[in-house]
Design a protein around this motif. Structure first.
Motif, PDB file in Angstrom:
ATOM      1  N   ASN A  12      41.815  17.670  66.482  1.00  0.00           N
ATOM      2  CA  ASN A  12      41.150  17.406  65.324  1.00  0.00           C
ATOM      3  C   ASN A  12      40.061  18.526  64.700  1.00  0.00           C
ATOM      4  O   ASN A  12      38.954  18.075  64.243  1.00  0.00           O
ATOM      5  N   LEU A  13      40.582  19.662  64.712  1.00  0.00           N
ATOM      6  CA  LEU A  13      39.661  20.960  64.244  1.00  0.00           C
ATOM      7  C   LEU A  13      40.140  21.727  63.228  1.00  0.00           C
ATOM      8  O   LEU A  13      41.339  22.041  63.279  1.00  0.00           O
ATOM      9  N   GLY A  39      47.330  10.606  70.008  1.00  0.00           N
ATOM     10  CA  GLY A  39      46.756  10.367  68.786  1.00  0.00           C
ATOM     11  C   GLY A  39      46.239  11.687  68.314  1.00  0.00           C
ATOM     12  O   GLY A  39      45.847  11.838  67.009  1.00  0.00           O
ATOM     13  N   THR A  40      46.297  13.017  69.056  1.00  0.00           N
ATOM     14  CA  THR A  40      45.722  14.107  68.422  1.00  0.00           C
ATOM     15  C   THR A  40      46.301  15.491  69.374  1.00  0.00           C
ATOM     16  O   THR A  40      46.917  15.123  70.394  1.00  0.00           O
ATOM     17  N   TYR A  41      46.360  16.639  68.823  1.00  0.00           N
ATOM     18  CA  TYR A  41      46.715  17.764  69.593  1.00  0.00           C
ATOM     19  C   TYR A  41      45.847  18.146  70.758  1.00  0.00           C
ATOM     20  O   TYR A  41      44.653  18.163  70.567  1.00  0.00           O
ATOM     21  N   ALA A  69      38.881  17.507  61.259  1.00  0.00           N
ATOM     22  CA  ALA A  69      40.175  17.345  60.339  1.00  0.00           C
ATOM     23  C   ALA A  69      39.949  16.074  59.919  1.00  0.00           C
ATOM     24  O   ALA A  69      40.442  15.616  58.574  1.00  0.00           O
ATOM     25  N   SER A  70      39.678  15.015  60.504  1.00  0.00           N
ATOM     26  CA  SER A  70      39.595  13.377  60.264  1.00  0.00           C
ATOM     27  C   SER A  70      38.158  12.940  60.958  1.00  0.00           C
ATOM     28  O   SER A  70      37.801  13.234  61.833  1.00  0.00           O
ATOM     29  N   THR A  71      37.432  12.528  60.061  1.00  0.00           N
ATOM     30  CA  THR A  71      36.149  11.934  60.196  1.00  0.00           C
ATOM     31  C   THR A  71      36.272  10.560  60.886  1.00  0.00           C
ATOM     32  O   THR A  71      35.261  10.353  61.382  1.00  0.00           O
ATOM     33  N   SER A  72      37.364  10.155  61.044  1.00  0.00           N
ATOM     34  CA  SER A  72      37.519   8.859  61.780  1.00  0.00           C
ATOM     35  C   SER A  72      38.041   9.174  63.147  1.00  0.00           C
ATOM     36  O   SER A  72      38.116   8.132  64.118  1.00  0.00           O
TER      37      SER A  72
END
Length: 126
Positions: free
Chosen positions: A25-26, A2-4, A53-56
């Motif tokens: 997410n940064l 779901g993220t790097y 990057a995404s507040t969720s």
């Protein structure tokens, strides 16, 4: 996942010397000033600002997501940092790093804390 997730590297201070915050997410912006008054001496000052990057999605550290409850807002914090590098001879360098993580109001309200960091490196190159 779901993220790097950045590969492990013990000296990943291209964003933040403390490595309290991982690049997942940064979004970051960092002014940098480097002064080299002598060929054997240099100072560097930088102050990265971090946003999610995404507040969720969560805020990530080097070993995974931090478990903050009720984390609101996108701004994560700022990390003023400085380094002093001395080139002692052709093969030996001594670097001192100091930094202070200052979390946003939203991060501290969710359980995050501010923190200080210091590191001293001797590097021998041959």
């Amino acid at each position: 996942m779901g993220t790097y997730i950045a590969p492990f590297n013990p000296q990943t201070n291209y964003l933040d010397t403390t490595t309290y915050i991982a690049p997942s997410n940064l979004v970051s912006f960092s002014p940098v000033i480097r002064l080299t008054p002598r060929n054997w001496l240099s100072f560097q000052f930088k102050s990265p600002l971090f946003w999610r990057a995404s507040t969720s999605d969560s805020v990530y550290g080097p070993s995974g997501a931090y478990a903050f409850s009720n984390l609101h807002g996108g701004f994560v914090g700022i990390v003023p940092q400085a380094s002093l590098t001395l080139q002692l001879n052709r093969h030996l360098t001594w670097t001192q790093y100091g930094a202070r993580f200052i979390g946003s109001d939203g991060l501290r309200a969710a359980g995050g804390k501010n923190g200080s960091y210091y590191q001293s490196n001797f590097v021998f190159r041959f």
